[in-house]
Design a protein around this motif. Structure first.
Motif, PDB file in Angstrom:
ATOM      1  N   LEU A 175      -0.061   6.865  -9.273  1.00  0.00           N
ATOM      2  CA  LEU A 175      -1.270   6.739  -8.466  1.00  0.00           C
ATOM      3  C   LEU A 175      -1.797   8.145  -8.202  1.00  0.00           C
ATOM      4  CD1 LEU A 175       0.535   4.108  -7.163  1.00  0.00           C
ATOM      5  CD2 LEU A 175      -1.699   3.904  -6.136  1.00  0.00           C
ATOM      6  N   VAL A 182      -3.709   7.613   5.609  1.00  0.00           N
ATOM      7  CA  VAL A 182      -4.756   7.463   4.603  1.00  0.00           C
ATOM      8  C   VAL A 182      -4.177   6.676   3.431  1.00  0.00           C
ATOM      9  CG1 VAL A 182      -6.286   8.708   3.023  1.00  0.00           C
ATOM     10  CG2 VAL A 182      -5.750   9.693   5.271  1.00  0.00           C
ATOM     11  N   ALA A 183      -4.839   5.591   3.045  1.00  0.00           N
ATOM     12  CA  ALA A 183      -4.382   4.795   1.906  1.00  0.00           C
ATOM     13  C   ALA A 183      -4.605   5.573   0.610  1.00  0.00           C
ATOM     14  CB  ALA A 183      -5.110   3.468   1.853  1.00  0.00           C
ATOM     15  N   ILE A 184      -3.594   5.590  -0.252  1.00  0.00           N
ATOM     16  CA  ILE A 184      -3.714   6.209  -1.577  1.00  0.00           C
ATOM     17  C   ILE A 184      -4.037   5.138  -2.609  1.00  0.00           C
ATOM     18  CG2 ILE A 184      -2.468   7.408  -3.417  1.00  0.00           C
ATOM     19  CD1 ILE A 184      -0.887   8.883  -1.254  1.00  0.00           C
ATOM     20  N   GLY A 185      -3.337   4.015  -2.544  1.00  0.00           N
ATOM     21  CA  GLY A 185      -3.590   2.961  -3.518  1.00  0.00           C
ATOM     22  C   GLY A 185      -2.737   1.740  -3.280  1.00  0.00           C
ATOM     23  N   ASP A 186      -3.058   0.711  -4.026  1.00  0.00           N
ATOM     24  CA  ASP A 186      -2.392  -0.577  -3.904  1.00  0.00           C
ATOM     25  C   ASP A 186      -1.290  -0.685  -4.946  1.00  0.00           C
ATOM     26  OD1 ASP A 186      -1.745  -3.172  -3.328  1.00  0.00           O
ATOM     27  OD2 ASP A 186      -3.719  -3.996  -3.747  1.00  0.00           O
ATOM     28  N   GLY A 244      -6.215   9.000  -4.316  1.00  0.00           N
ATOM     29  CA  GLY A 244      -6.574   7.590  -4.255  1.00  0.00           C
ATOM     30  C   GLY A 244      -7.003   7.069  -5.614  1.00  0.00           C
ATOM     31  N   SER A 269       0.537   4.995   1.098  1.00  0.00           N
ATOM     32  CA  SER A 269      -0.306   5.761   2.010  1.00  0.00           C
ATOM     33  C   SER A 269       0.298   7.137   2.233  1.00  0.00           C
ATOM     34  CB  SER A 269      -0.443   5.039   3.356  1.00  0.00           C
ATOM     35  OG  SER A 269      -1.068   3.790   3.192  1.00  0.00           O
ATOM     36  N   LYS A 314       0.821  -1.218   0.000  1.00  0.00           N
ATOM     37  CA  LYS A 314       0.000   0.000   0.000  1.00  0.00           C
ATOM     38  C   LYS A 314       0.851   1.263   0.000  1.00  0.00           C
ATOM     39  CE  LYS A 314      -4.205  -1.754   0.659  1.00  0.00           C
ATOM     40  NZ  LYS A 314      -5.021  -1.920  -0.493  1.00  0.00           N
TER      41      LYS A 314
END
Length: 186
Positions: A87, A52-56, A91, A42, A40
């Motif tokens: 990314l 806060v997660a931005i993306g995988d 998100g 973040s 992840k």
């Protein structure tokens, strides 16, 4: 873990949610710190609060990152097949900008030049690591909307180039070459 210490303070504070963090980077406004934990990407505010997660970025070995003003976060992937990926900072799923060629093992240290005119990166191909500049074929479109790029090789030697930086104007480059020599080109 990532810590923050203000220059006027003597102690550092751990930023929450950063256990195991790698590839730290600042947002262009300096209000966020981005990082990778596991699969992840973040971000966490420099004032604190929850991450806060931005993306995988599953399946990637992230070998460098740069947070551009409009382009989101650029990541270079080593030993995968996506090369330079993006990314959105707000998100979303990763998008490949420039994929690895058949002979390339990795991209590293991506840097978006001021104004988004070009991306600089290192490419490991054929046992040699060189610096490259990628410019959009269609400047009227964002990076992730272009399918073709003008690629220019900036170095062509057996020495490893790393820790790439650009001047505020983007006209001069600094990097570490070989066993620690600082090189400037412009």
């Amino acid at each position: 873990r990532l810590f923050i210490r203000r220059l006027d303070q003597s102690t550092a504070t751990e930023l929450p949610g950063t256990q195991g963090a790698t590839v730290p980077l600042f947002s262009p406004d300096g209000q966020w710190v981005g990082f990778v934990v596991g699969t992840k990407l973040s971000k966490v505010s420099v004032e604190g609060g929850a991450a806060v997660a931005i993306g995988d970025v599953a399946g990637s070995h992230v070998s460098g990152a740069h947070w551009g003003e409009e382009s989101g976060v650029l990541l270079s992937e080593a030993f995968g097949n996506r090369g330079l990926i993006r990314l959105p900072a707000g998100g979303g799923p990763p998008e490949t900008i420039i994929g690895l060629g058949s002979e390339e093992l990795a991209f590293a240290v991506p840097r978006l030049l001021p104004g988004g005119k070009a991306i600089l990166f290192a490419s490991d191909s054929g046992g040699q690591s060189d610096l490259w500049k990628a410019e959009r074929a269609d400047e009227g479109r964002y990076w992730w909307q272009n399918s073709e790029f003008k690629l220019t090789r900036l170095t062509n030697d057996v020495e490893v180039e790393e820790d790439l930086r650009s001047s505020p104007t983007g006209k001069e480059l600094a990097f570490i070459r070989g066993r620690g020599d600082l090189w400037l080109i412009g």
